[in-house]
Scaffold this motif. Structure first.
Motif, PDB file in Angstrom:
ATOM      1  N   CYS A 196       0.875  -1.145   0.106  1.00 49.43           N
ATOM      2  CA  CYS A 196      -0.008  -0.455   0.078  1.00 49.43           C
ATOM      3  C   CYS A 196       0.711   1.340  -0.031  1.00 49.43           C
ATOM      4  CB  CYS A 196      -0.887  -0.088   1.200  1.00 49.43           C
ATOM      5  SG  CYS A 196      -2.121  -1.547   1.057  1.00 49.43           S
ATOM      6  N   GLY A 197       2.119   1.271   0.398  1.00 49.05           N
ATOM      7  CA  GLY A 197       2.735   2.298   0.686  1.00 49.05           C
ATOM      8  C   GLY A 197       3.314   2.638  -0.648  1.00 49.05           C
ATOM      9  N   ASN A 198       3.574   2.101  -1.440  1.00 51.13           N
ATOM     10  CA  ASN A 198       3.692   2.465  -3.049  1.00 51.13           C
ATOM     11  C   ASN A 198       2.849   3.362  -3.554  1.00 51.13           C
ATOM     12  OD1 ASN A 198       5.982   0.982  -3.104  1.00 51.13           O
ATOM     13  ND2 ASN A 198       5.127  -0.791  -4.184  1.00 51.13           N
ATOM     14  N   TYR A 199       1.646   3.192  -3.078  1.00 53.63           N
ATOM     15  CA  TYR A 199       0.602   4.074  -3.895  1.00 53.63           C
ATOM     16  C   TYR A 199       0.285   5.495  -2.988  1.00 53.63           C
ATOM     17  CZ  TYR A 199      -0.220  -0.128  -6.278  1.00 53.63           C
ATOM     18  OH  TYR A 199      -0.283  -1.319  -7.092  1.00 53.63           O
ATOM     19  N   ALA A 200       0.639   5.269  -2.001  1.00 49.13           N
ATOM     20  CA  ALA A 200       0.574   6.472  -0.915  1.00 49.13           C
ATOM     21  C   ALA A 200       1.808   7.687  -1.397  1.00 49.13           C
ATOM     22  CB  ALA A 200       0.745   6.456   0.640  1.00 49.13           C
ATOM     23  N   ALA A 201       2.763   6.700  -1.921  1.00 51.87           N
ATOM     24  CA  ALA A 201       3.960   7.767  -2.429  1.00 51.87           C
ATOM     25  C   ALA A 201       3.681   8.385  -3.630  1.00 51.87           C
ATOM     26  CB  ALA A 201       5.243   6.930  -2.372  1.00 51.87           C
ATOM     27  N   SER A 202       2.858   7.814  -4.421  1.00 48.31           N
ATOM     28  CA  SER A 202       2.426   8.087  -5.725  1.00 48.31           C
ATOM     29  C   SER A 202       1.514   9.532  -5.691  1.00 48.31           C
ATOM     30  CB  SER A 202       2.242   6.971  -6.692  1.00 48.31           C
ATOM     31  OG  SER A 202       0.516   6.682  -6.330  1.00 48.31           O
ATOM     32  N   LEU A 203       0.985   9.658  -4.598  1.00 47.22           N
ATOM     33  CA  LEU A 203      -0.198  10.672  -4.777  1.00 47.22           C
ATOM     34  C   LEU A 203       0.210  11.975  -5.046  1.00 47.22           C
ATOM     35  CD1 LEU A 203      -2.371   9.298  -1.659  1.00 47.22           C
ATOM     36  CD2 LEU A 203      -2.597   8.861  -4.136  1.00 47.22           C
ATOM     37  N   LYS A 204       1.197  12.452  -4.594  1.00 48.33           N
ATOM     38  CA  LYS A 204       1.696  13.947  -5.002  1.00 48.33           C
ATOM     39  C   LYS A 204       2.051  14.150  -6.204  1.00 48.33           C
ATOM     40  CE  LYS A 204       2.939  17.892  -3.369  1.00 48.33           C
ATOM     41  NZ  LYS A 204       1.916  18.927  -2.733  1.00 48.33           N
ATOM     42  N   ALA A 205       2.595  13.128  -6.783  1.00 46.13           N
ATOM     43  CA  ALA A 205       2.696  13.259  -8.574  1.00 46.13           C
ATOM     44  C   ALA A 205       1.351  13.417  -9.056  1.00 46.13           C
ATOM     45  CB  ALA A 205       3.846  12.425  -8.929  1.00 46.13           C
ATOM     46  N   GLN A 206       0.497  12.475  -8.574  1.00 40.36           N
ATOM     47  CA  GLN A 206      -0.667  12.342  -9.298  1.00 40.36           C
ATOM     48  C   GLN A 206      -1.605  13.548  -9.030  1.00 40.36           C
ATOM     49  OE1 GLN A 206      -2.017   9.748 -11.096  1.00 40.36           O
ATOM     50  NE2 GLN A 206      -3.786  11.033 -11.364  1.00 40.36           N
ATOM     51  N   GLU A 207      -1.590  14.286  -8.162  1.00 40.67           N
ATOM     52  CA  GLU A 207      -2.228  15.588  -7.815  1.00 40.67           C
ATOM     53  C   GLU A 207      -1.628  16.500  -8.705  1.00 40.67           C
ATOM     54  OE1 GLU A 207      -1.889  16.874  -3.579  1.00 40.67           O
ATOM     55  OE2 GLU A 207      -3.616  15.476  -3.082  1.00 40.67           O
ATOM     56  N   ARG A 208      -0.345  16.492  -8.937  1.00 37.19           N
ATOM     57  CA  ARG A 208       0.293  17.522  -9.797  1.00 37.19           C
ATOM     58  C   ARG A 208      -0.133  17.117 -11.381  1.00 37.19           C
ATOM     59  NH1 ARG A 208       6.691  19.007  -9.392  1.00 37.19           N
ATOM     60  NH2 ARG A 208       7.064  16.990 -10.128  1.00 37.19           N
ATOM     61  N   ALA A 209      -0.245  16.202 -11.681  1.00 36.09           N
ATOM     62  CA  ALA A 209      -0.643  15.644 -12.860  1.00 36.09           C
ATOM     63  C   ALA A 209      -1.944  16.157 -13.286  1.00 36.09           C
ATOM     64  CB  ALA A 209      -0.635  14.384 -13.190  1.00 36.09           C
ATOM     65  N   ALA A 210      -3.047  15.833 -12.124  1.00 34.86           N
ATOM     66  CA  ALA A 210      -4.415  16.447 -12.371  1.00 34.86           C
ATOM     67  C   ALA A 210      -4.396  17.797 -12.361  1.00 34.86           C
ATOM     68  CB  ALA A 210      -5.054  15.697 -11.059  1.00 34.86           C
ATOM     69  N   GLU A 211      -3.796  18.525 -11.595  1.00 32.54           N
ATOM     70  CA  GLU A 211      -3.813  20.086 -11.714  1.00 32.54           C
ATOM     71  C   GLU A 211      -3.311  20.500 -13.218  1.00 32.54           C
ATOM     72  OE1 GLU A 211      -0.953  21.396  -8.696  1.00 32.54           O
ATOM     73  OE2 GLU A 211      -2.404  20.750  -7.250  1.00 32.54           O
ATOM     74  N   LYS A 212      -2.605  19.648 -13.949  1.00 31.91           N
ATOM     75  CA  LYS A 212      -2.264  20.286 -15.286  1.00 31.91           C
ATOM     76  C   LYS A 212      -3.212  19.650 -16.388  1.00 31.91           C
ATOM     77  CE  LYS A 212       2.684  20.457 -14.091  1.00 31.91           C
ATOM     78  NZ  LYS A 212       2.986  21.910 -14.337  1.00 31.91           N
ATOM     79  N   GLY A 213      -4.271  18.892 -15.846  1.00 29.50           N
ATOM     80  CA  GLY A 213      -5.236  18.301 -16.967  1.00 29.50           C
ATOM     81  C   GLY A 213      -4.831  16.991 -17.244  1.00 29.50           C
ATOM     82  N   TYR A 214      -3.974  16.226 -16.639  1.00 28.63           N
ATOM     83  CA  TYR A 214      -3.521  14.750 -17.145  1.00 28.63           C
ATOM     84  C   TYR A 214      -4.235  13.881 -16.009  1.00 28.63           C
ATOM     85  CZ  TYR A 214      -0.470  17.102 -20.455  1.00 28.63           C
ATOM     86  OH  TYR A 214       0.012  18.051 -21.337  1.00 28.63           O
ATOM     87  N   VAL A 215      -4.617  12.639 -16.633  1.00 26.46           N
ATOM     88  CA  VAL A 215      -5.204  11.623 -16.048  1.00 26.46           C
ATOM     89  C   VAL A 215      -4.434  10.622 -15.210  1.00 26.46           C
ATOM     90  CG1 VAL A 215      -6.694   9.490 -16.338  1.00 26.46           C
ATOM     91  CG2 VAL A 215      -7.106  11.608 -17.931  1.00 26.46           C
ATOM     92  N   GLN A 216      -3.106  10.474 -15.606  1.00 27.11           N
ATOM     93  CA  GLN A 216      -2.205   9.533 -14.863  1.00 27.11           C
ATOM     94  C   GLN A 216      -0.810  10.151 -14.905  1.00 27.11           C
ATOM     95  OE1 GLN A 216      -1.618   7.135 -12.956  1.00 27.11           O
ATOM     96  NE2 GLN A 216      -3.514   6.165 -12.567  1.00 27.11           N
ATOM     97  N   VAL A 217       0.067   9.342 -14.300  1.00 26.17           N
ATOM     98  CA  VAL A 217       1.355   9.830 -14.328  1.00 26.17           C
ATOM     99  C   VAL A 217       2.212   8.673 -14.846  1.00 26.17           C
ATOM    100  CG1 VAL A 217       3.609  10.254 -12.486  1.00 26.17           C
ATOM    101  CG2 VAL A 217       1.527  11.077 -12.162  1.00 26.17           C
ATOM    102  N   LEU A 218       3.440   8.967 -15.712  1.00 21.21           N
ATOM    103  CA  LEU A 218       4.313   7.984 -16.058  1.00 21.21           C
ATOM    104  C   LEU A 218       5.361   8.222 -15.261  1.00 21.21           C
ATOM    105  CD1 LEU A 218       5.012   5.887 -18.156  1.00 21.21           C
ATOM    106  CD2 LEU A 218       6.022   7.672 -19.545  1.00 21.21           C
ATOM    107  N   TRP A 219       6.053   7.381 -14.707  1.00 28.37           N
ATOM    108  CA  TRP A 219       6.989   7.360 -13.752  1.00 28.37           C
ATOM    109  C   TRP A 219       8.326   6.835 -14.450  1.00 28.37           C
ATOM    110  CZ3 TRP A 219       6.484   9.474  -9.197  1.00 28.37           C
ATOM    111  CH2 TRP A 219       5.166   9.281  -8.326  1.00 28.37           C
ATOM    112  N   LEU A 220       9.530   7.654 -14.236  1.00 24.31           N
ATOM    113  CA  LEU A 220      10.737   7.224 -14.874  1.00 24.31           C
ATOM    114  C   LEU A 220      11.626   6.555 -13.648  1.00 24.31           C
ATOM    115  CD1 LEU A 220      11.516  10.625 -16.574  1.00 24.31           C
ATOM    116  CD2 LEU A 220      10.358   8.436 -17.534  1.00 24.31           C
TER     117      LEU A 220
END
Length: 353
Positions: A196-220
């Motif tokens: 579960c912690g992997n998904y908690a750690a992803s939320l910040k980037a997901q919020e930033r993507a949503a603010e820019k109008g994107y549905v999901q994040v691609l991780w590098l």
């Protein structure tokens, strides 16, 4: 171990199956069993869906020992109930268990538990196109103890949720933001575990993507921030000059069951599939050269999700607003197998009888 069953005396009102969304409604029952170090897994039961009483000191709240899986049950046109490769989910839950210092479960027993609770709540399985009954097995640490160590007690549970499309736009291409700063995982971490912690750690980037109008994040990748790893809820595939490329598993990418199924299917069709490192630079060059033909994600929730646009360092990689030919064929075949409309030539389907 036998499963005791207590059926609800107050069935819930079922939601409109044409307006389900994802993960908003829950069925009448849940499966639960306990683990104690000197006993092992025991006390398996199906009971009415209800809250779980836990001590405020319960280990999962403080140190994050929690894992989960996700799969679906499908209703066929002739009213059969099908599961898609459930043993693979239970095998993967044990891989995650080992990484998180949690006890293994018996794969066959857990598949039978899934079948039993799905059988009991089968009236909740929707039949509208694109719908299914989402199955969420999960394990949490339950020691009431604040010392930092692996718990000695756990609960394994299964809950069910009737769902529609994971993305509001359904099978239409999604727009994805390539995250330049935050990272999901590094080799040696927990990136290949469904914790579960992997998904908690992803939320910040997901919020930033949503603010820019994107549905999901691609991780590098977490070291050079150069190589493509995965999308937040999906593994990812690119068709470049006729070759289908997907990032190789290397300890920081979740080994998706849909991913493995798609690779197997593509190879069965005689297509060239390569699992290797692929950088954003290479992908952008392929786009500029006109040889990037398609991109799509794979996962239990969305099955196949075409990618319409990737935003990377101020550049847009535009793949169009139409579903690609390959993504459509893969989607139709996988979902066809899952719903009994396409012959299962691979032995992937398990029927709930």
């Amino acid at each position: 171990m036998e499963i005791t069953i207590e059926k609800t005396t107050s069935p819930k009102t079922k939601p409109d199956q044409n307006a389900l969304g994802f993960g908003k409604y829950f069925t009448d029952h849940m499966f639960i069993m306990d683990y104690e170090k000197n006993i092992g897994w025991h006390n398996a039961k199906i009971i009415p869906y209800q809250p779980i009483p836990l001590d405020p000191a319960t280990a999962v709240f403080h140190y994050g020992q929690a894992i989960f899986e996700g799969l679906k049950a499908y209703r066929t046109d002739d009213n059969r109930i099908l599961l898609f490769r459930p043993s693979k989910n239970m095998e993967r839950i044990n891989i995650t268990n080992q990484r998180m210092c949690m006890p293994d479960v018996d794969v066959d027993f857990c598949v039978n538990a899934i079948k039993e609770i799905v059988r009991i709540d089968q009236d909740w399985i929707p039949s509208a196109p694109g719908t299914a009954l989402y199955i969420r097995p999960f394990i949490i640490a339950t020691d009431p103890y604040l010392g930092v160590r692996a718990s000695q007690t756990y609960k394994f549970m299964i809950i069910l949720s009737p769902v529609g499309a994971y993305y509001p736009q359904g099978m239409n291409p999604v727009n994805i933001y390539v995250e330049p700063d935050y990272v999901r995982a590094v080799r040696g971490g927990t990136g290949d575990a469904k914790t579960c912690g992997n998904y908690a750690a992803s939320l910040k980037a997901q919020e930033r993507a949503a603010e820019k109008g994107y549905v999901q994040v691609l991780w590098l990748d977490g070291v050079e921030k150069k190589y493509i790893e995965e999308v937040g809820s999906m593994n990812v595939f690119f068709k470049i000059n006729g070759e289908i490329i997907t990032p190789a598993l290397g300890g920081s990418i979740l080994p998706g069951i849909t991913r493995a199924s798609v690779i197997h299917l593509l190879k069965a069709w005689g297509l060239t599939v390569t699992e290797r490192k692929i950088s954003m630079d290479e992908l952008y060059q392929a786009y500029q050269s006109g040889i990037l033909e398609e991109a799509f994600g794979t996962g239990t929730a969305a099955v196949i999700s075409p990618i319409g646009e990737l935003s990377w360092n101020g550049e847009n990689i535009e793949l169009g607003k139409e579903v690609g030919e390959l993504a459509k064929k893969v989607y139709d075949t996988i979902t066809g197998i899952q719903t009994g409309k396409v012959e299962d030539a691979f032995g992937w389907i398990v029927e709930v009888e």
